[in-house]
Design a protein around this motif. Structure first.
Motif, short mmCIF file in Angstrom:
data_model
loop_
_atom_site.label_atom_id
_atom_site.label_comp_id
_atom_site.label_asym_id
_atom_site.label_seq_id
_atom_site.Cartn_x
_atom_site.Cartn_y
_atom_site.Cartn_z
N TYR A 4 -7.07 4.87 -3.44
CA TYR A 4 -7.04 3.56 -2.77
C TYR A 4 -5.78 3.45 -1.91
CZ TYR A 4 -10.19 2.07 -6.56
OH TYR A 4 -11.22 1.94 -7.44
N PRO A 5 -5.80 2.54 -0.95
CA PRO A 5 -4.54 2.22 -0.27
C PRO A 5 -3.56 1.66 -1.31
CG PRO A 5 -6.40 1.15 0.83
CD PRO A 5 -6.92 1.73 -0.44
N LEU A 6 -2.25 1.85 -1.09
CA LEU A 6 -1.25 1.36 -2.05
C LEU A 6 -1.37 -0.13 -2.31
CD1 LEU A 6 2.05 3.26 -1.18
CD2 LEU A 6 0.54 3.60 -3.15
N ARG B 56 -3.59 -1.81 -3.19
CA ARG B 56 -4.35 -2.13 -4.39
C ARG B 56 -3.42 -2.55 -5.54
NH1 ARG B 56 -9.27 -1.42 -7.08
NH2 ARG B 56 -9.14 -0.66 -9.22
N ALA B 57 -2.22 -2.00 -5.54
CA ALA B 57 -1.28 -2.30 -6.62
C ALA B 57 -0.56 -3.63 -6.41
CB ALA B 57 -0.26 -1.17 -6.74
N GLY B 58 -0.85 -4.31 -5.30
CA GLY B 58 -0.22 -5.61 -5.10
C GLY B 58 0.06 -5.87 -3.64
N MET C 42 2.96 -4.26 -1.68
CA MET C 42 2.98 -2.83 -1.48
C MET C 42 2.91 -2.51 0.00
SD MET C 42 3.23 -0.62 -3.66
CE MET C 42 3.59 -0.76 -5.37
N SER C 43 3.44 -1.36 0.31
CA SER C 43 3.41 -0.86 1.68
C SER C 43 1.96 -0.77 2.19
CB SER C 43 4.06 0.53 1.64
OG SER C 43 3.49 1.36 2.59
N SER D 225 1.25 1.32 4.45
CA SER D 225 1.18 2.67 5.00
C SER D 225 -0.01 3.44 4.46
CB SER D 225 2.48 3.42 4.64
OG SER D 225 2.31 4.79 4.85
N TYR E 252 0.49 7.27 1.94
CA TYR E 252 0.42 7.47 0.49
C TYR E 252 -0.77 6.69 -0.06
CZ TYR E 252 5.11 9.01 1.54
OH TYR E 252 6.16 9.65 2.10
N VAL E 253 -1.29 7.16 -1.18
CA VAL E 253 -2.42 6.47 -1.82
C VAL E 253 -2.13 6.29 -3.30
CG1 VAL E 253 -4.18 7.33 -0.23
CG2 VAL E 253 -3.60 8.67 -2.28
N LEU E 254 -2.89 5.36 -3.87
CA LEU E 254 -2.86 5.19 -5.31
C LEU E 254 -4.13 5.86 -5.84
CD1 LEU E 254 -1.55 3.77 -7.81
CD2 LEU E 254 -3.08 1.87 -7.35
N VAL F 100 10.14 2.21 1.44
CA VAL F 100 9.45 1.16 2.16
C VAL F 100 7.97 1.49 2.35
CG1 VAL F 100 9.29 0.01 4.40
CG2 VAL F 100 11.52 0.33 3.31
N TYR G 112 0.34 0.62 -12.60
CA TYR G 112 0.56 0.73 -11.16
C TYR G 112 2.06 0.78 -10.84
CZ TYR G 112 -4.38 -0.53 -10.33
OH TYR G 112 -5.74 -0.56 -10.28
N SER H 202 6.95 -1.88 -3.10
CA SER H 202 7.82 -1.17 -2.16
C SER H 202 8.99 -2.07 -1.79
CB SER H 202 7.07 -0.85 -0.87
OG SER H 202 5.77 -0.42 -1.13
N ILE I 193 -6.30 -8.28 -9.52
CA ILE I 193 -5.84 -7.07 -10.20
C ILE I 193 -6.08 -7.15 -11.70
CG2 ILE I 193 -3.82 -5.64 -10.70
CD1 ILE I 193 -2.69 -6.48 -7.97
N ILE J 216 -12.53 6.44 -1.18
CA ILE J 216 -12.85 5.34 -0.29
C ILE J 216 -11.99 5.34 0.96
CG2 ILE J 216 -13.76 3.89 -2.14
CD1 ILE J 216 -11.03 2.31 -1.68
#
Lengths: 90, 618, 700
Positions: free
Chosen positions: A43-45, A47-49, A52-53, A55, A58-60, B482, B494, B498, B584, B617
């Motif tokens: 997932y895109p980062l 997802r963790a909140g 989060m970046s 960008s 990086y992925v989760l 960042v 999790y 950042s 979440i 995904i």
């Protein structure tokens, strides 16, 4: 034996079998690492909140128990990067 | 077990164990008293320790733990280099990161301790000196591309010779700094601190005899080694892996770590780390070793004195020419808070994974917290009209990673979530000393990594220049984390949020401040926002507002397993948002005051779980 | 002059001292009653007064001076049973008290916590986030208003707190110590909206720089305030019923007492005032005996506490903490470690070495020898086995100490691992505990730039004089004094304490400051001081007022208080002298070359201290007839001698049989129902005219 919050090993050496500590479902045997056997998703980062970046560098990556769907492990990695495999030494 | 205390009375051993800790405690007190600088006295950016005559760690005291091993290297280097010319009353200064120190700003003072004319031990300390004469003020130099840009560098000089301060050298050193007065204080506090240690250790030898003290020193080190190895023997043999990412200047650096435990030995292998950076994020081998050992001391050596015994079972391998073990003359001024912290983060994670494979030790696990640095240095003309260089330490309010039985501690101080002794300064003391004004400083909801146990939340702040005679000051930012997430979680938890650096330019609207209303958050502020790269040197001028959010702590376990009541309480305490609670954690609220809709929550969690199946995904 | 009464409410006992107009002293002890501490106070007064053959309702109307120290506020704090308190602060900075500057996780904790960070936590918040309200307002570092406060904002915040049923509100705004108008506005608005709410503002309580510590101090004050206030109300009613007419005085942690009417607003000031009373008692005694430098050492059941008196005055803590919160109210500098009578001795499994503390068996289950459930070897048990404690004369014989059981458990838990017999194990515990106490004293003195050899040791608290004979020589302290009143030392300290009001104004003035401005600041502060002293009934002969300025070098964090001459109009020469004094004080305190002179100096605080002298008892010195005569022993038993490293037949003395002027040469043990004094073979002891026991080392 406990390996982490959600993963445990039964037996040793070649007879080692890995199972989910939550539902007792067997995940893998000694021939393959359990992470390679269970469903995973990247997932895109974000997802963790929301903080989060955004960008995409990086992925989760999440690994689930195929039976009870508990979140067995997660990794922050570059997309497609090899799994972080913890290995017991027999 | 008794053979480790051969020739020592057990009672004397216990008396001396306590006494050695007290001596390092006194060293720390002396640093704080004499220097009186915010960085040393309030923020606690220092370390004190005692070493054996061979430079082995005897007693690592209060302070930044990554320096305990580096100062050991400093003692060893000086012992070898100066050999026969080491005399009673000498003190050596060394800050070369390629020899021992981690970056030049952390200046080591190393003092031999003699008994009856023979070298018997060493004491050492460092403080982060105010300015080291590098290309950027304050010592962290984002613009440096070689170690020659990063300020003065000493391979070991006698700053005190036979009890006399070498004023020629002293004056030359402080003369190379933008802040000679403050650096003079820093150095004086360091000399005073070592003098205390020297006197106390000498008194101890006088009282108990050298034979006893020598046996106790050996016994203490053996004790820690034995205890540490005994702990390791209770854990399975395995390899645990993690990876850290340092993301700056549009480039990502990978720092993978494989930790292998075999029997009672631990191998930390950074094989595969990215090649060194052209900027000072790199660390030398000493930084990698220190980062790993900081985690080893904090997570595996509780209950034992922190000494060489903790080092004996440990091997650290870092590929030469990589960001984690760079080649001379690569720049390293940011290493303490980049390469070194990432090494610590990796070690915290692999050690915690190892602890997590044991029922006995799983409660000792810790996810990474405050995982990347958000160092800001400032320089300019202050409200009194004088030039100054200093830091801003808001990010040392920190955040800690989650534990296997409890949430991480919110805004808990220090780097990497283990350095609990480091702390932030008050806003009132910042505003009265520097030409700055804060809009807000608070905890940052949703910054803690979600999990069954959530990571500790971090914080955010925003400030502008105020009463600055030149209406501007220089800001130097040396951070990272960042784009990636440095505070990784455990057991599925999790990562913590950042970091973010941003400049709000209010020139296009009414200056935020002049409108009777001052902004206390940035929601709805119509200003031009420039996201800053984490390595940046520029100016903060009137009409500009610097925003900083440091990284939250990593979580532990599956967020959908989190106790619903804890999620509700987090929303009430503004530690997580309602959106995160539902999206979440799968907790659904009825309207109004957070009261949980139990049935809807069960349903929501079921849906979220049902979406968990294998598929890429992206 | 009438009677003076001092009461010290402790966790277990409430102690009372009644001083008659003729100077004679009666004492009383009763159990503390946590459900209603005021009841325990009345009980202890009864015991003391009845020992005079009198009744409380006879004596209380003739009592001029009633002073007491209480744990009620800290009890509320530690058990989290205080008020439902809210906090109003500057918007944007609501989380200051939760962030705790990132230091709350280990503040005030020791080595064990620092080296095991995973297990440390912040304290449970006193004021939860939902009871913290930020209001839009801002004042800058010079006290200029940048954003005015609005009535609507404030009312809304108060309404929200009222809806959540708070009964106390703390107010702490940024820079309020420079400009308190916004805090005052909030306070007045609360009073208008609901006068029943207990309100405390930071600018009244601690007008000092440092928003975290100021907020924490104010919040604790609001949290403990209502409980403390109802306690004072109940106690006052009970005393009035018994005929007491004067003002009730309350012990403060900074070492003075305050009238209840003032103290009720400052509950934070009474927290942890208990150990302070012992230091005051020591100061009072020291002044009578002519000692300038005193180490006051108190060994209780769970901790060993040390306070210093230098040049006759007590010292204030640098960064005091209460329950991991950092405080700004001045507090006496008292440092403690977990080395008390109940400290547990255990075997470190790896090395097989012996550890003492920091875990404690406390009063329950207590040491093994008490026979009330304790199963772990403690320091008290070791003291018993070494022959220092008399198993048949503990608490005057009311509690029989169990030697056999103690021996058995020592054998089981310690001896096998140590390969020692129980008596040798006891000796080892004794040595380790003593070395920890010596380490603490060394640290406390040296940390403050002092040499322990220049001090006299006052040793009090049940177990202290058993151990001081050993650690005092180690520190080369020549003289140890065991006070006559040591069993009710706290109550004695309370009754000998002065009324002290502190006034403080924060105003950063760059040096050199304008003398007129400085004079005006002090005149204003002193006007309040004079009013308060007058209200307390002190004339100018029974009181003093003194001035201090706290000065620092800019960009350095240490600030030091410097006395300022008591002149109505200060001139620039007076001030120049003050600055010179500061520079000298800085160097003597922190060492030569420690000042960053280039940055210049600034004045940060102006302090005025108003002291109303305690109506102290005419302390009668009674010199015995047999000046220098030998005391006669009441018995003999085998006692461990550190010097001989063996048990030797040792004479035992009963303190009752001692007369002023009596002398003895060690080894000896002097017994009282509550204290035991051990005299080593290289020491001698003498009783002075006030019935204190004075121990001195062998003359060389």
């Amino acid at each position: 034996m406990r390996l982490s919050e959600y993963v445990e090993g039964i037996g040793t050496g070649k007879k080692l079998r890995i199972r989910c500590r939550s539902c007792r479902k067997f995940l893998s045997d000694s021939r393959r690492h359990w992470k390679e056997k269970v469903p995973h998703k990247e997932y895109p980062l974000k997802r963790a909140g929301s903080l989060m970046s955004a960008s995409t560098k990086y992925v989760l990556r999440e690994f689930y128990c195929p039976s009870c769907r508990i979140l067995l492990d997660s990794e922050v990695v570059e997309p497609g990067e090899p799994f972080l495999l913890d290995e017991l030494k027999s | 077990m008794t053979e480790i205390l051969k020739g020592v009375d057990k009672v004397t051993f216990e008396v001396l164990r306590h006494r050695l800790w007290q001596i390092t405690d006194e060293m720390a007190i002396m640093l704080k008293r004499v220097s009186g600088s915010p960085s040393t006295a309030q923020v606690h950016d220092f370390m004190v320790a005692l070493y054996t005559k061979d430079g082995e760690i005897l007693s690592g005291g209060f302070g930044v733990p990554w320096h305990i091993t580096s100062a050991s290297a400093a003692c060893k280097h000086v012992a070898k280099k100066f050999a026969s010319s080491i005399h009673e009353g000498d003190t050596f200064l060394l800050n070369d990161p390629y020899l021992a120190a981690i970056h030049q700003s952390d200046v080591y003072l190393v003092t031999p301790i003699h008994h009856m004319g023979k070298l018997v031990a060493w004491c050492a300390n460092f403080v982060h000196v105010t300015d080291i004469g590098a290309i950027d003020p304050g010592g962290f130099s984002p613009r440096a591309t070689s170690v020659f840009h990063e300020g003065m560098r000493f391979k070991g000089v006698k700053i005190v010779e036979a009890g006399e301060l070498r004023t020629d050298l002293f004056d030359s050193i402080i003369g190379m700094s933008r802040e000679p007065g403050m650096v003079a204080l820093d150095l004086r506090s360091q000399i005073a601190s070592n003098n205390v240690a020297k006197t106390r250790v000498a008194d101890l030898i006088e009282k108990h005899g050298w034979k006893t003290i020598r046996a106790v020193m050996k016994g203490l080190i053996d004790f820690t080694e034995k205890g540490f190895r005994a702990r390791l023997s209770e854990l399975p043999d395995a390899t645990w892996r993690t990876v850290q990412h340092i993301d700056i200047l549009g480039k990502g650096y990978r720092i993978p770590l494989a930790m292998t435990k075999k029997g009672t030995d631990l191998l930390f292998d950074f094989e595969g780390a990215s090649p060194q950076s052209p900027r000072g994020l790199n660390c030398t081998y000493w930084g990698a070793l220190g980062g790993v050992m900081g985690a080893v001391f904090s997570l595996l050596c509780f209950g034992f004195p922190w000494n060489e015994g903790a080092l004996r079972p440990v091997t650290v391998v870092a590929p030469e020419g990589s960001i984690i073990n760079c080649r001379y003359p690569s720049p390293v001024s940011i290493s303490t808070v980049a390469g070194t912290i990432s090494a610590a983060n990796g070690a915290i994670t692999t050690i915690s994974k190892m602890l997590g494979s044991s029922d006995k030790y799983s409660h000792e696990m810790l996810a990474v917290g405050n995982g990347c640095s958000c160092v800001i240095r400032q320089a300019g003309i202050n409200q009194e009209g004088a030039y100054y260089v200093s830091g801003l330490w808001d990010w040392l309010s920190g955040s800690s990673g989650a534990r296997s039985y409890a949430d991480g501690v919110d805004t808990s101080g220090g780097q990497a979530g283990i350095m609990t002794m480091m702390q932030a300064t008050n806003i009132e003391s910042t505003e009265s000393t520097y030409p700055l004004l804060y809009m807000f400083r608070g905890q940052s909801a949703d910054s803690g990594g979600p999990g069954k146990f959530r990571g500790g939340v971090s914080g955010e702040c925003c400030f502008t220049v105020y009463d600055a005679p030149e209406k501007r000051i220089d800001l130097i930012i040396s951070g990272w984390g960042v784009e990636a997430a440095a505070s990784t979680g455990l057991s599925g938890g999790y990562p913590g949020s950042s970091a973010r650096f941003a400049m709000y330019k209010a020139s296009e609207v009414e200056p935020l401040f002049k409108k009777a209303k001052i902004t206390t958050d940035l929601v709805g502020v119509k200003a031009k926002v420039e996201e800053l790269p984490p390595q940046w040197a520029g100016e903060l001028s009137e009409g500009k507002y610097m925003y900083l959010r440091w990284a939250g702590g990593g979580g532990y376990g599956d967020p959908l397993e989190r106790d619903v009541e804890l999620v509700r309480a987090d929303v009430e305490e503004e530690l997580i948002s309602k959106d995160a609670a539902t999206g979440i954690y799968g907790v659904v609220f009825r309207d109004g005051i957070p009261s949980v809709d139990k049935r809807a929550t069960l349903a929501k969690r079921k849906i979220l779980r049902s979406r968990r199946h294998g598929e890429k995904i992206l | 002059m009438g009677y003076s009464i001092g009461v010290d409410v402790g966790g277990t006992f409430t102690d009372c001292v009644v001083i008659s107009p003729d100077g004679s002293i009666a004492t009383g002890k009763s159990l503390s009653i946590p459900d209603d501490f005021s009841e325990g106070v009345i009980n202890s007064i009864k015991v003391a007064i009845e020992s005079l053959g009198e009744k409380p309702h006879k004596i209380l109307p003739q009592t001029d001076y009633f002073c007491h120290g209480t744990t009620v506020a800290e009890n509320a704090l530690l058990t989290r049973t205080g008020a439902k308190a809210g906090l109003i602060t500057t918007r944007g900075f609501e989380d200051t008290i939760l962030i705790m500057r990132g230091k709350g996780r280990i503040a005030g904790l020791g080595e064990e916590a620092i080296t095991h960070p995973v297990m440390t936590d912040k304290p449970i918040p006193l004021i939860p986030r939902k009871l913290i309200e930020g209001v839009l307002e801002r004042v800058d570092y010079k006290g200029r208003v940048l954003t005015p406060i609005s009535k609507r904002e404030v009312s809304t915040a108060i309404d929200r707190l009222k809806k959540q049923k708070v009964n106390a509100i703390a107010i702490c705004l940024l820079w309020s110590f420079k400009n308190s108008s916004h805090e005052r506005f909030v306070k007045e608005t609360i009073h208008q909206m609901d006068p029943s709410i207990f309100v405390t503002t930071s600018s009244d309580l601690v007008p000092v720089e440092g928003e975290y510590e100021r907020t924490a101090t104010t919040a604790i004050n609001a949290y403990a305030g209502p409980v403390f206030s109802s306690y004072l109300g109940a106690l006052t009613r009970k005393l009035r019923k018994n005929g007491f007419k004067k003002q009730l005085l309350v012990m403060q942690a900074y070492g003075g007492v305050l009238p209840a009417s003032v103290a009720v607003e400052r509950s934070v000031g009474v927290i942890e005032s208990g150990p302070v009373a012992g230091v005051i008692a020591s100061q009072f005694l020291a002044s009578k005996l002519g000692y300038q430098n005193v180490i006051a050492a108190d060994m209780g059941g769970t901790t060993f506490k040390v306070g210093l008196i230098r040049s006759g005055t007590f010292q204030y803590a640098n960064e005091p903490t209460i329950a991991q919160y950092s405080m700004l109210t001045p507090r006496l500098d008292i440092v403690s470690i977990g080395a008390g009578g109940g400290s547990i001795a255990s075997i470190e499994p790896l090395t097989g070495t012996l550890r003492v503390g920091p875990q404690s068996a406390g009063a329950k289950p207590g040491p093994i020898c008490y026979g009330v459930g304790g199963e772990e070897p403690t320091v008290t048990d070791a003291d018993l086995l070494l022959g220092y404690l008399n198993p048949d004369y503990f608490l005057g014989g009311r509690m029989k100490l169990q030697v056999q059981k103690t021996m058995r458990i020592f054998e089981e838990k310690l001896c096998k691992a140590l390969k020692l017999d129980p008596l040798q194990a006891a000796e080892a515990i004794y040595r380790i505990a003593n070395s920890q106490m010596a380490d603490l004293i060394r640290k406390v003195t040296i940390e403050r730039g002092e040499d322990p050899r220049e001090f006299v040791l006052f040793s009090y608290g049940g177990a202290s004089p058993v151990h001081s004979c050993s650690y005092a020589p180690e520190l080369q302290i020549a003289k140890t004094i065991v006070p006559a009143t040591s069993s009710v030392y706290g109550a004695f300290g309370v009754v000998t304490s002065d009324v002290i009001h502190e006034y403080l104004l924060s105003d950063h003035l760059t040096v050199p400051a304008e003398p007129g401005r400085v004079s005006r600041i002090f005149s204003d502060l002193e006007a309040s001081a004079r009013d308060d002293l007058q209200a307390d009934g002190f004339g100018s002969k029974e009181s003093t007022i003194s001035r201090l300025m706290e000065i620092r070098y800019r960009r350095q964090v240490h600030q030091l208080p410097v006395p300022v001459p008591q002149k109505h109009r200060l001139n620039s020469r007076d001030l120049a002298q003050v600055y010179a004094d500061f520079e000298q004080l800085y160097e003597t305190t922190y060492g030569p070359g420690t000042a960053f002179r280039e940055a210049g100096m600034e004045i940060v605080h102006f302090r005025v201290r108003a002291v109303g002298f305690a109506r102290r008892p005419p302390f009668v010195k009674t010199i015995g007839k047999a000046n220098g005569g030998k005391a006669s022993a009441s018995g003999r038993r085998k006692v461990f001698s550190e010097k001989d490293e063996a048990f030797v037949m040792t004479p035992i003395y009963d303190l009752k049989g001692f007369k002023p002027g009596n002398k003895l040469v060690g080894p000896a043990v002097i017994e009282t129902p509550v204290t035991t004094v051990v005299v080593r073979s290289d020491q001698s002891a003498e009783m002075d005219g006030y019935r204190n026991i004075i121990l001195t080392g062998e003359e060389n």
